[in-house]
Design a protein around this motif. Structure first.
Motif, PDB file in Angstrom:
ATOM      1  N   LEU A 119       0.842  -1.236  -0.051  1.00 30.82           N
ATOM      2  CA  LEU A 119       0.064   0.067  -0.026  1.00 30.82           C
ATOM      3  C   LEU A 119       0.891   1.254  -0.069  1.00 30.82           C
ATOM      4  N   THR A 120       1.980   1.263   0.701  1.00 30.27           N
ATOM      5  CA  THR A 120       2.874   2.384   0.585  1.00 30.27           C
ATOM      6  C   THR A 120       3.350   2.720  -0.758  1.00 30.27           C
ATOM      7  N   GLU A 121       3.824   1.710  -1.398  1.00 26.65           N
ATOM      8  CA  GLU A 121       4.348   1.739  -2.852  1.00 26.65           C
ATOM      9  C   GLU A 121       3.153   2.224  -3.717  1.00 26.65           C
ATOM     10  N   ASP A 122       2.054   1.640  -3.285  1.00 27.82           N
ATOM     11  CA  ASP A 122       0.768   2.016  -4.085  1.00 27.82           C
ATOM     12  C   ASP A 122       0.470   3.742  -3.712  1.00 27.82           C
ATOM     13  N   PHE A 123       0.477   3.990  -2.570  1.00 28.94           N
ATOM     14  CA  PHE A 123       0.207   5.557  -2.328  1.00 28.94           C
ATOM     15  C   PHE A 123       1.264   6.290  -3.198  1.00 28.94           C
ATOM     16  N   PHE A 124       2.568   6.134  -3.195  1.00 25.43           N
ATOM     17  CA  PHE A 124       3.160   6.929  -3.937  1.00 25.43           C
ATOM     18  C   PHE A 124       3.070   6.769  -5.398  1.00 25.43           C
ATOM     19  N   ALA A 125       2.947   5.607  -5.852  1.00 24.49           N
ATOM     20  CA  ALA A 125       2.651   5.659  -7.235  1.00 24.49           C
ATOM     21  C   ALA A 125       1.452   6.038  -7.739  1.00 24.49           C
ATOM     22  N   THR A 126       0.257   5.744  -6.956  1.00 26.91           N
ATOM     23  CA  THR A 126      -0.947   6.210  -7.481  1.00 26.91           C
ATOM     24  C   THR A 126      -1.333   7.746  -6.935  1.00 26.91           C
ATOM     25  N   VAL A 127      -1.179   7.941  -5.907  1.00 15.95           N
ATOM     26  CA  VAL A 127      -1.913   9.465  -5.366  1.00 15.95           C
ATOM     27  C   VAL A 127      -0.630  10.405  -5.447  1.00 15.95           C
ATOM     28  N   VAL A 128       0.689  10.006  -5.145  1.00 16.16           N
ATOM     29  CA  VAL A 128       1.726  11.148  -5.305  1.00 16.16           C
ATOM     30  C   VAL A 128       1.964  11.321  -6.563  1.00 16.16           C
ATOM     31  N   VAL A 129       2.266  10.332  -7.379  1.00 13.46           N
ATOM     32  CA  VAL A 129       2.630  10.727  -8.795  1.00 13.46           C
ATOM     33  C   VAL A 129       1.682  10.752  -9.814  1.00 13.46           C
ATOM     34  N   HIS A 130       0.859   9.644  -9.826  1.00 15.19           N
ATOM     35  CA  HIS A 130      -0.170   9.481 -11.138  1.00 15.19           C
ATOM     36  C   HIS A 130      -1.319  10.653 -10.803  1.00 15.19           C
ATOM     37  N   ARG A 131      -1.675  10.715  -9.493  1.00 18.37           N
ATOM     38  CA  ARG A 131      -2.855  11.841  -9.137  1.00 18.37           C
ATOM     39  C   ARG A 131      -2.183  13.036  -8.833  1.00 18.37           C
ATOM     40  N   ALA A 132      -0.891  13.372  -8.827  1.00 17.81           N
ATOM     41  CA  ALA A 132      -0.161  14.774  -8.867  1.00 17.81           C
ATOM     42  C   ALA A 132      -0.530  15.271  -7.375  1.00 17.81           C
ATOM     43  N   LEU A 133      -0.378  14.505  -6.432  1.00 19.52           N
ATOM     44  CA  LEU A 133      -0.957  14.905  -5.023  1.00 19.52           C
ATOM     45  C   LEU A 133      -0.141  16.488  -4.875  1.00 19.52           C
ATOM     46  N   PHE A 134       0.939  16.798  -5.025  1.00 14.50           N
ATOM     47  CA  PHE A 134       1.511  17.899  -4.675  1.00 14.50           C
ATOM     48  C   PHE A 134       0.937  18.993  -5.620  1.00 14.50           C
ATOM     49  N   ALA A 135       0.407  18.736  -6.683  1.00 15.16           N
ATOM     50  CA  ALA A 135      -0.331  19.784  -7.385  1.00 15.16           C
ATOM     51  C   ALA A 135      -1.609  20.692  -6.627  1.00 15.16           C
ATOM     52  N   ARG A 136      -1.717  19.672  -5.528  1.00 10.53           N
ATOM     53  CA  ARG A 136      -2.924  20.273  -4.801  1.00 10.53           C
ATOM     54  C   ARG A 136      -2.525  20.746  -3.689  1.00 10.53           C
ATOM     55  N   ALA A 137      -1.206  20.743  -3.411  1.00 15.01           N
ATOM     56  CA  ALA A 137      -0.443  21.102  -2.013  1.00 15.01           C
ATOM     57  C   ALA A 137      -0.647  22.775  -2.029  1.00 15.01           C
ATOM     58  N   ASP A 138      -0.918  23.148  -0.732  1.00 14.00           N
ATOM     59  CA  ASP A 138      -1.004  24.675  -0.756  1.00 14.00           C
ATOM     60  C   ASP A 138      -0.417  24.888   0.667  1.00 14.00           C
ATOM     61  N   PRO A 139       0.612  25.996   0.303  1.00 16.90           N
ATOM     62  CA  PRO A 139       1.716  26.174   1.677  1.00 16.90           C
ATOM     63  C   PRO A 139       0.934  27.142   2.649  1.00 16.90           C
TER      64      PRO A 139
END
Length: 246
Positions: free
Chosen positions: A61-81
């Motif tokens: 699940l950790t690998e999937d979180f980074f592959a799917t949520v962080v990379v594929h879904r571009a998690l950090f594009a939604r990050a707001d300082p």
């Protein structure tokens, strides 16, 4: 070796890793993702393990979180300082992810990129963490990971600068004894081993490395918070003085 600006640039460039992922060239993006992976893979894994997932399932699940949520879904594009700490942002994301995976009761297939040795090390570290709350375990493992990243960067800097003796002195004097049941080596003994004039020379070398680890720690923390006050707050919690104390 000039370390005067070791942390200054990062203290004035808030959320610099996220910025690099969004706007950097390919080399900057790879560097940023590598740093984020090193700092956040351990706490995400720890969170999932303490949430009740088995070792194999948490790893997957950790690998999937980074592959799917962080990379594929571009998690950090939604990050707001403006929302505060990057750590909190990621913890919320993995919380939502864990709830979703629990509901669906399925795991993504694929080969893990993490070695068995790394998983065994994580298991040993998690077992030593107090408390049972997954969010608290996430924060504690993040603290360890940030400190490890600061140490890793400092070591690389000394080796690349032809000052391996400085790192060897710090490692023998403080780092190895902090990691395992190994006695501290005296400054006098290290002076002989490293061919230095006296114990005071070695003591100065060790103190220099500790100062640079402190600077690197601020650098790593500053990459994931939004202002200088938060940097100091996080650094105090990390207790850099505990590394090589004595």
């Amino acid at each position: 070796m000039n370390h005067a600006d070791t942390s200054a640039a990062f203290l004035t460039t808030q959320w610099s890793l996220v910025g690099a992922l969004r706007d950097g060239d390919p080399a900057d993006r790879n560097r940023a993702m590598g740093a984020l992976y090193r700092c956040y893979w351990p706490p995400v894994y720890a969170f999932l393990r303490r949430s009740g997932f088995s070792q194999d399932h948490a790893e997957e699940l950790t690998e999937d979180f980074f592959a799917t949520v962080v990379v594929h879904r571009a998690l950090f594009a939604r990050a707001d300082p403006a929302l505060g700490k990057l750590r909190t942002f990621i913890r919320r994301a993995v919380t939502r992810y864990a709830v979703d995976r629990n509901r669906r009761r399925e795991a993504r297939g694929g080969k893990s990129n993490v070695s068995l040795e790394s998983i065994e090390r994580e298991e040993a570290l998690i077992a030593q963490l107090p408390g049972t709350d997954p969010a608290d375990v996430f924060d504690r493992r993040w603290q360890h990971a940030v400190l490890e990243e600061a140490v890793r960067r400092t070591r690389q800097q000394y080796l690349d600068s032809g000052m391996a003796d400085h790192w060897a002195a710090f490692e023998a004097r403080h780092l190895r004894p902090a990691i395992g049941p190994i006695s501290q080596v005296s400054h006098a003994a290290l002076a002989i081993t490293l061919g230095r004039k006296c114990a005071a020379d070695v003591g100065s070398m060790v103190q220099q490395v500790r100062r640079h680890i402190d600077a690197r720690l601020r650098e790593v923390v500053a990459e994931t918070v939004t202002d200088a006050d938060q940097v100091e707050e996080e650094v105090k919690r990390l207790k850099i003085g505990d590394v090589g104390s004595g």
